[in-house]
Every structure is written in C-alpha cells, then in structure tokens.
Design an enzyme around this catalytic site. Structure first.
Site, PDB file in Angstrom:
ATOM      1  N   HIS A  11     -82.922  -5.834 -70.285  1.00 16.57           N
ATOM      2  CA  HIS A  11     -83.906  -6.835 -69.862  1.00 16.57           C
ATOM      3  C   HIS A  11     -83.402  -8.270 -70.040  1.00 16.57           C
ATOM      4  O   HIS A  11     -84.120  -9.145 -70.527  1.00 16.57           O
ATOM      5  CB  HIS A  11     -85.204  -6.605 -70.653  1.00 16.57           C
ATOM      6  N   GLU A  49     -83.850  -5.741 -63.457  1.00 14.02           N
ATOM      7  CA  GLU A  49     -83.945  -4.553 -64.304  1.00 14.02           C
ATOM      8  C   GLU A  49     -83.622  -3.312 -63.481  1.00 14.02           C
ATOM      9  O   GLU A  49     -84.481  -2.808 -62.763  1.00 14.02           O
ATOM     10  CB  GLU A  49     -85.355  -4.446 -64.892  1.00 14.02           C
TER      11      GLU A  49
HETATM   12  C1  BGC Z   1     -92.288  -7.123 -66.274  1.00 15.22           C
HETATM   13  C2  BGC Z   1     -93.247  -8.287 -66.323  1.00 15.22           C
HETATM   14  C3  BGC Z   1     -93.495  -8.677 -67.758  1.00 15.22           C
HETATM   15  C4  BGC Z   1     -92.168  -8.951 -68.445  1.00 15.22           C
HETATM   16  C5  BGC Z   1     -92.298  -9.255 -69.916  1.00 15.22           C
HETATM   17  C6  BGC Z   1     -91.034  -7.526 -66.954  1.00 15.22           C
HETATM   18  O1  BGC Z   1     -90.130  -6.483 -66.933  1.00 15.22           O
HETATM   19  O2  BGC Z   1     -92.017  -6.709 -64.956  1.00 15.22           O
HETATM   20  O3  BGC Z   1     -94.462  -7.947 -65.684  1.00 15.22           O
HETATM   21  O4  BGC Z   1     -94.335  -9.805 -67.820  1.00 15.22           O
HETATM   22  O5  BGC Z   1     -91.306  -7.853 -68.311  1.00 15.22           O
HETATM   23  O6  BGC Z   1     -93.004  -8.257 -70.565  1.00 15.22           O
END
Ligand code: BGC
Length: 347
Positions: free
Chosen positions: A179, A312
C-alpha cells in the site's frame, strides 16, 4: 549494495527494526519488520538528486497505527469485503467491520500491525529481505492457519521485486497487496495531478457510497477511467460521473486486459522520474488519496489530498453477493505465489 539495521522502538515487548538498503546505483529502500512496511523509497531525478518518492511519516512511531496504511503489507485481504462476511464450503465467516458497514484491509488488526520475522540475504547483485508471518486459524475471522512470506528484492538495476507466497491448512481467502503512496516529484514538491498514468486496463469495477464493489464491470472507453493511453491523473479527476463522485476521485479496482500481464506506468515529467509496475495479479486498485490523516510527512511536509497515488495490485475485492470472491480463494495446501516488479528510472 549496503544493508543497515536499526531499532526504532518497541511494539509491546517486541523491537521494531528498520532495514535500509542502498543499491549504490540510485535506489534506497527502507522496510520495517512491523507490517513488512515500506517506510522510504528514494530515487534520483534527471539531475541525479535523491528524493523521497513514497509518502513517509516524519515520526516513525506513526507506523504503529498507520491510519492510511502508508507502505504497508495489507492482508489477509486487501480492499473492502461487502458487509464484512463471506461464505466458504457452506460456512459463514464474520469479519470485523472496520470500514463502516464493510471489513477492509484485513480487519481491525491486519498484517500491517504485526511484527514479522525477517531474513536478510545479501549477494553482490541484490539484497533480499524476506518477511514471514503465521496468521492463526480465525485470526480476524478468517479460516485456516496461513503461513505467509513476502519478500522484497532490491536489485542493482533499480528494481524492487515483490514476491508473495502463502499456504494454508484450510481453504481460506488470500489477497495481499502493498500500500505505498507514490509521488515521483521528489520530497513531495508537488501533488500527483500532473503525473501521467498508463495502464492496460480495459474495465473497472463500480463502487457504492461505502467504497464497496457492487459487482458491476464497466468498460473504460469514453469514461474518466480510461488510462489505456497515458493521461494526466488530474485531467478527469474532478469529473462529473457518478463513479468519480462516489469515490471522491479515483478509488476503484481496474481489471487488466484478459490474457495480458498487468502493466502500470507512472511518470513525472518535471523530475523525469518514472516507475513501471509489472504484475501477475489481474487487478489494480487506484486510490488518489481522497482523504488524509493529518500526520506530518518527511521533511516536515504537511499532508494534503492527492499527495500520493496508491497502485494496489491485487485480486478484485469482494463485492455485493460475494462477487469476485472466487479470485481470492486459496485452497488448503495449495501454494499462493505472485510476483510484482517495480522498476524505477528517469527519462
Ligand atoms: C482504499 C481507500 C482507503 C485507503 C486508506 C485504500 O486502499 O481504497 O478507500 O481510504 O485505502 O484506508
């Protein structure tokens, strides 16, 4: 190639250790045993100047909570699971609803909050950091003892090779991603709206007002979601489509063209930096940082919306009526194996 280990604090009675690799050819990467989290990637721009290219917290203690999942290894399943429940072999499994009505990013205490075991392997051409973790049966509600290994290989030719492996003693779900929020301008000089993005994705998945997947698949052509040809991220992000409004920008899974390997290219013309991602996964969730957590970034920079872009790579998240669930099922004793390559350079 250089490798440094340093202790940055504790989580309970376990030490949090930062592993920093410098390939001495223009790529520096730091990763924690906490969440197998990438805290820093630095590359050189056109003039040979190093700069941060992923969002990093100034205060490393913030990685303990890491509310925005900066650089984290997310699992068992990345993205939201509709209504925080799923069925497998006629059993119903109930997950923690940590994203409103849904479960997200592995639940309340996901893999990003665990201390992983680390094995560092050094050779002349690359340094590999292997992180392993045993997720026990019913941890966060998921069935099966799941043994996971993720490894990051930092190569001489400025690649970061991310491998995910796993095996479970029961049928389960497994859909791990990384992430990182990328920003190629260097030390967050600018937001990501002038970066160009190119992806061989001919479809994207519709979301609802809770950010969950509805099951509808939409062709990208003639939409604000078309990145088949390279396009500035900012070009259509304020568009008026229902899907853009629901996401407050991009926060959608994109499906790679069938029978093609996933390719994502991000480029910042000003600094000259590019990143090419090649993945074996069939989907990439593009999140344009539509919400912020208010925590300070490296170099004392304030965090702002659209400061970073998450790419991601994963299986599609599980939506209404358990749509796309089949992708994430890992059968007992089957080996999960996925590779993603991040290549950095300038042009
Ligand atoms: C999600 C978002 C979220 C973020 C932080 C992302 O992977 O798609 O909707 O706000 O992560 O949690």
């Amino acid at each position: 190639m250089k490798l440094k280990r340093e202790s940055i604090g504790n989580l309970g009675n376990e030490e949090i250790i930062k592993y920093s690799v410098d390939n001495e050819k223009g790529l520096k990467v730091s990763i924690l045993n906490l969440g197998a989290t990438i805290t820093e990637i630095k590359t050189i721009d056109r003039n040979g100047e190093f700069g941060h290219i992923v969002l990093s917290y100034e205060d490393e203690k913030n990685y303990i909570e890491n509310p925005s999942y900066y650089g984290a290894t997310v699992g068992r399943t990345a993205g939201r699971i509709d209504k925080g429940r799923f069925t497998l072999n006629d059993n119903e499994y109930i997950l923690n609803k940590n994203y409103g009505v849904n479960s997200g990013h592995g639940g309340s205490v996901g893999f990003n909050k665990k201390i992983w075991n680390v094995n560092a392997i050094e050779t002349e051409e690359k340094i590999t950091l292997e992180f392993s973790y045993l997720s026990k049966d019913l941890e966060e509600g998921y069935p099966g003892n799941l043994e996971i290994k993720v490894s990051y290989e930092i190569t001489e030719d400025n690649k970061l090779i991310f491998k995910i492996q796993g095996v479970s003693d029961k049928d389960t779900l497994m859909n791990i991603t990384n992430h990182c929020y990328f920003n190629l301008s260097g030390d967050y000089k600018e937001d990501i709206l002038n970066h160009t993005l190119k992806m061989n994705c001919d479809r994207f998945l519709a979301i609802d007002e809770n950010g969950g997947v509805t099951g509808e698949i939409i062709p990208v052509n003639n939409t604000e979601f078309d990145f088949i040809e390279e396009k500035k991220i900012g070009q259509d992000i304020e568009g008026s489509s229902k899907q853009m409004k629901l996401g407050y920008g991009y926060d959608h899974p994109f499906m790679f063209n069938e029978n093609e390997k996933g390719n994502v290219e991000l480029y910042d013309e000003k600094s000259g930096r590019y990143m090419k991602v090649t993945t074996e996964y069939p989907c990439v969730v593009v999140y344009s940082q539509n919400f912020i957590d208010g925590l300070v970034l490296k170099e004392g920079k304030e965090t702002k919306k659209r400061n970073g872009i998450c790419l991601e790579v994963q299986y599609p998240p599980i939506g209404y009526n358990e749509s796309f669930k089949e992708f994430s099922i890992l059968k007992a004793h089957e080996i999960f194996n996925k590779e993603t390559i991040y290549e950095f350079g300038v042009k």
